[in-house]
Scaffold this motif. Structure first.
Motif, PDB file in Angstrom:
ATOM      1  N   LEU A  82     -20.781 -55.435  -6.736  1.00 32.89           N
ATOM      2  CA  LEU A  82     -20.457 -54.005  -6.690  1.00 32.89           C
ATOM      3  C   LEU A  82     -19.805 -53.592  -8.001  1.00 32.89           C
ATOM      4  N   GLY A  83     -18.842 -54.373  -8.438  1.00 33.88           N
ATOM      5  CA  GLY A  83     -18.140 -54.044  -9.679  1.00 33.88           C
ATOM      6  C   GLY A  83     -19.003 -54.183 -10.917  1.00 33.88           C
ATOM      7  N   PHE A  84     -19.597 -55.327 -11.108  1.00 33.76           N
ATOM      8  CA  PHE A  84     -20.385 -55.556 -12.319  1.00 33.76           C
ATOM      9  C   PHE A  84     -21.678 -54.745 -12.315  1.00 33.76           C
TER      10      PHE A  84
ATOM     11  N   VAL B  25     -23.907 -42.658  -8.650  1.00 38.48           N
ATOM     12  CA  VAL B  25     -25.120 -43.478  -8.743  1.00 38.48           C
ATOM     13  C   VAL B  25     -24.749 -44.929  -9.044  1.00 38.48           C
ATOM     14  N   ALA B  26     -23.757 -45.124  -9.896  1.00 37.84           N
ATOM     15  CA  ALA B  26     -23.313 -46.484 -10.218  1.00 37.84           C
ATOM     16  C   ALA B  26     -22.759 -47.178  -8.977  1.00 37.84           C
ATOM     17  N   THR B  27     -22.052 -46.435  -8.139  1.00 32.56           N
ATOM     18  CA  THR B  27     -21.525 -47.012  -6.899  1.00 32.56           C
ATOM     19  C   THR B  27     -22.656 -47.379  -5.947  1.00 32.56           C
ATOM     20  N   VAL B  28     -23.670 -46.522  -5.847  1.00 31.60           N
ATOM     21  CA  VAL B  28     -24.812 -46.803  -4.973  1.00 31.60           C
ATOM     22  C   VAL B  28     -25.561 -48.040  -5.460  1.00 31.60           C
ATOM     23  N   VAL B  29     -25.826 -48.118  -6.757  1.00 26.60           N
ATOM     24  CA  VAL B  29     -26.528 -49.276  -7.319  1.00 26.60           C
ATOM     25  C   VAL B  29     -25.690 -50.547  -7.140  1.00 26.60           C
ATOM     26  N   GLY B  30     -24.390 -50.455  -7.415  1.00 30.42           N
ATOM     27  CA  GLY B  30     -23.512 -51.611  -7.254  1.00 30.42           C
ATOM     28  C   GLY B  30     -23.421 -52.063  -5.810  1.00 30.42           C
ATOM     29  N   THR B  31     -23.375 -51.115  -4.877  1.00 28.28           N
ATOM     30  CA  THR B  31     -23.331 -51.453  -3.454  1.00 28.28           C
ATOM     31  C   THR B  31     -24.612 -52.156  -3.026  1.00 28.28           C
ATOM     32  N   PHE B  32     -25.752 -51.653  -3.479  1.00 31.13           N
ATOM     33  CA  PHE B  32     -27.024 -52.299  -3.167  1.00 31.13           C
ATOM     34  C   PHE B  32     -27.055 -53.727  -3.711  1.00 31.13           C
TER      35      PHE B  32
END
Length: 165
Positions: free
Chosen positions: A49-51, A66-73
């Motif tokens: 999630l972080g990286f 969007v960064a949070t969504v991509v990191g969560t995925f």
């Protein structure tokens, strides 16, 4: 971006804790999540999630949502892979340990002649490996004779009989 990097580093610290304490803290997560989450999986999720968020934010500039969504995925995929791999490794079974009683019926060859009432040596293939055992027989056995193990006398000696053809 600092928040994402902080999450990534926190995940690595969690992974280090999971490696050092090796399952001690997993009991806590078994009670909370019903065994669906392990500490290494949680560490993988938080790290990705972080990286993943930091990489997305730094390379695309699309914003923190969007960064949070991509990191969560990426975190969910990583946690799922960690769980699958750890369960696969936990189910992996090794071959049963050979016991001296399992030697009965094993073929072999005499490498040191066996006198009547005395001991000689036989070479047996145990688990695919040649192993030399002290051997006793009711009849004299010459060098190179083919034998069958009839009983294990100890962990290093066997009772043998000649192969009858």
């Amino acid at each position: 971006m600092a928040w994402f990097l902080g999450l990534g580093i926190t995940g690595l610290v969690l992974l280090l804790i999971a490696l050092v304490f090796d399952g001690v803290l997993d009991g806590l997560f078994d009670g909370i999540f019903g065994g669906l989450v392990s500490l290494p999986a949680l560490a993988g999720f938080v790290s990705m999630l972080g990286f993943g968020g930091a990489i997305t934010l730094g390379t695309t500039g699309l914003g923190p949502v969007v960064a949070t969504v991509v990191g969560t995925f990426a975190g969910v995929v990583t946690a799922w892979l960690v769980l699958r791999l750890s369960r696969m490794l936990m189910r992996d079974q090794t071959a049963t340990t050979l016991r001296s009683g399992d030697l009965a019926g094993t073929p072999g060859a005499v490498v040191t002649p066996i006198p009547v009432g005395g001991y000689g040596e036989v070479l047996l293939r145990v688990g695919g490996q040649p192993v030399k055992y002290a051997a006793r027989s009711e009849t004299a056995q010459p060098l190179g004779a083919e034998i069958w193990v009839t009983a294990a006398l100890s962990s290093t000696s066997v009772e043998v009989r000649p192969v009858e053809r």
